[in-house]
Design a protein around this motif. Sequence first.
Motif, mmCIF file in Angstrom:
data_model
loop_
_atom_site.group_PDB
_atom_site.id
_atom_site.type_symbol
_atom_site.label_atom_id
_atom_site.label_comp_id
_atom_site.label_asym_id
_atom_site.label_seq_id
_atom_site.Cartn_x
_atom_site.Cartn_y
_atom_site.Cartn_z
ATOM 1 N N GLN A 213 0.933 -1.285 0.201
ATOM 2 C CA GLN A 213 0.021 -0.044 -0.067
ATOM 3 C C GLN A 213 0.977 1.154 0.036
ATOM 4 O O GLN A 213 1.691 1.677 0.999
ATOM 5 N N ARG A 214 0.486 2.118 -0.948
ATOM 6 C CA ARG A 214 1.394 3.481 -0.966
ATOM 7 C C ARG A 214 0.578 4.585 -0.381
ATOM 8 O O ARG A 214 1.123 5.217 0.490
ATOM 9 N N THR A 215 -0.784 4.316 -0.683
ATOM 10 C CA THR A 215 -1.586 5.459 0.059
ATOM 11 C C THR A 215 -2.910 4.567 0.678
ATOM 12 O O THR A 215 -3.605 3.942 -0.387
ATOM 13 N N PRO A 216 -3.209 4.829 1.642
ATOM 14 C CA PRO A 216 -4.403 4.220 2.126
ATOM 15 C C PRO A 216 -5.789 4.897 1.606
ATOM 16 O O PRO A 216 -5.644 6.055 1.353
ATOM 17 N N ALA A 323 -2.282 2.033 9.607
ATOM 18 C CA ALA A 323 -1.830 1.886 8.363
ATOM 19 C C ALA A 323 -2.736 2.150 7.286
ATOM 20 O O ALA A 323 -2.651 2.732 6.393
ATOM 21 N N LEU A 324 -4.010 1.482 7.559
ATOM 22 C CA LEU A 324 -5.081 1.615 6.630
ATOM 23 C C LEU A 324 -5.904 2.903 6.568
ATOM 24 O O LEU A 324 -6.899 3.021 5.826
ATOM 25 N N SER A 325 -5.429 3.613 7.570
ATOM 26 C CA SER A 325 -6.544 4.824 7.873
ATOM 27 C C SER A 325 -5.822 6.232 7.436
ATOM 28 O O SER A 325 -4.678 6.639 7.611
ATOM 29 N N PRO A 326 -6.599 6.583 6.165
ATOM 30 C CA PRO A 326 -6.030 7.664 5.480
ATOM 31 C C PRO A 326 -6.053 8.875 6.432
ATOM 32 O O PRO A 326 -6.864 9.338 7.170
ATOM 33 N N ARG A 327 -4.860 9.824 6.405
ATOM 34 C CA ARG A 327 -4.610 11.040 7.045
ATOM 35 C C ARG A 327 -3.975 12.153 6.396
ATOM 36 O O ARG A 327 -3.938 13.265 6.788
ATOM 37 N N GLY A 332 -13.442 11.809 0.579
ATOM 38 C CA GLY A 332 -14.233 12.044 -0.938
ATOM 39 C C GLY A 332 -13.520 12.913 -1.841
ATOM 40 O O GLY A 332 -13.871 12.852 -3.089
ATOM 41 N N THR A 333 -11.980 13.539 -1.612
ATOM 42 C CA THR A 333 -11.444 13.968 -2.493
ATOM 43 C C THR A 333 -10.738 13.137 -3.439
ATOM 44 O O THR A 333 -10.020 13.678 -4.514
ATOM 45 N N LYS A 334 -10.453 11.878 -3.091
ATOM 46 C CA LYS A 334 -10.163 10.897 -3.899
ATOM 47 C C LYS A 334 -11.415 10.122 -3.960
ATOM 48 O O LYS A 334 -11.788 10.025 -2.928
#
Length: 562
Positions: A213-216, A323-327, A332-334
Amino acid sequence: MGEVRSGSGEAPELDAVVVGAGFAGLYQLHLLRRLGFATRLFEACEDVGGTWYRNRYPGARCDIESTAYSYSFSPELDQEWEWSERYAAQPEILRYLRHVADRFDLRRDITLNTRVDRAVYDEVRHVWTLALSGGETVTARFVVLATGCTSAVKEVDIPGVGRFGGRILHTADWPRDEPDLSGQRVAVLGTGCSGVQAVPELAARAGSLTVLQRTPVYALPAHNRPLSAAEAAATKADYPRYRRAQRASRGGTLFTPPTRSALSVEAAERTATYEEGWRSGVLSGLLRTYTDLLSDEAANETVASFVRGKIRDTVADPEAAEALSPRTFPFGTKRPCLESGYYAAFNEPHVSLVDLRRTPLVEVTAGGVRTTEREYPVDTLVLATGFDALTGSQTAMDIRGRGGVTLREKWSDGAANHLGLVASGFPNLFTVLGPLSPSVLSNAVTAAEQHVEWIADCLVHLRRHALTEIDATPQAEREWCAHVAELAGRTLYPSVESWYTGANVPGKARTFLAYTGGMVEYRARCDAAARDGYAGFALARAAGHAAEPAAGATTAAGATTA
């Protein structure tokens, strides 16, 4: 009506060429034929289906409900087709598109296994000459690019991938014969929507699964299920009303618009509202709860924090959950994803997550993948690395407009066109679901139908007035680009590096590529331009071109039913 210029030259072989046999291309062919235009469709794949032909990876399915993600132009088609699931899987959607091609006898004008490699515009004759991959050359007055928003696979830019000794699979070009992964050490690179859908299926088949994973990503539960006979009957009974409302909606799906700010209510009420959106199993179920989630960072953080809490509730390992949590980007912006067991898969003992932000990917080796920390042995590497979205399928072709300028050159500093339909300097070349239109921010089928019908009506107008050319004016193009950018600037979208902005493709100009004003406003602007004699476009007539009698229906509205 714009100023009429004159050229000269003989007539082309075809009135129109359509490129691409997905939802948009099939309907464009059907409608132009019914309106009496000599039309051929060229498709690079072995069969119709577009993205639903190529994207056959395990778990591939639509993230808009099947009853909405389907054609609305034919009441008869609505009544005869039955969807088996709330969210149809790829095989079922492909069967639907094959049924449409057969039901409306489209195949006789479709040439498969054929790419359009080059298209050159003749400024005197007002004709496009197209060079095809099979060696044939055809001429057509008009060209419609129905090549898809996410069909141009992004080039793989991973060091060492060429020396990998195992098998490499790409989600966008999955083998027709399903590979046997039992007992295999499988690695998946990419956790966008394709990766999120594929991971649970791959976990069920592989001996071990490593997710790189590069970006969650923010993923919401789909709550997919079979549709009962009673539900199917109710849907069919309501389809006439639903289809009218769908076409008049903001995004091609129906919901009650929010009226309050997320920051105007107490935390407990807000959480309860988010819980309802979470349980809805709808892609936009959370985004449609409050008015300011895509325009105010503080408001957005309330919903982002809610989703991260759900991830922590699902994933047993706190380190993996974090690690799986976007920060690093607002919710919604992706494009969010719908998931069916994605987060739960990381609770399985044979599934592991590699956080490439913490230990970056160095290279692919002969026997696996190596990060800055260690090498992971791999038998099969699955690439879910995405697309050159919205513009890539068009710039992949050698398209040359006025003065020999290529579309690739024109868009080197960012996509530009008028109304998302015609790029100035490329007359008679239309794009369906292309850049600067609602496209990926809407139900693609509903958006495609609007484009297809506008293009068809435009060609009828040109025929009726003995005109042979339509081009966007440079001023109208500049104004439309500024309008799209201004609307996007009111949101959080442009602040994020995503495929919405082209940031996932090295060297691609960074511009926000979709129209954020919604389909209602977009449709109104397109209709107004047509009503005003195609304001913002320059219309022209080749010398010696005489008016031709209209054949069949004279508007798209008169040719949309079976």
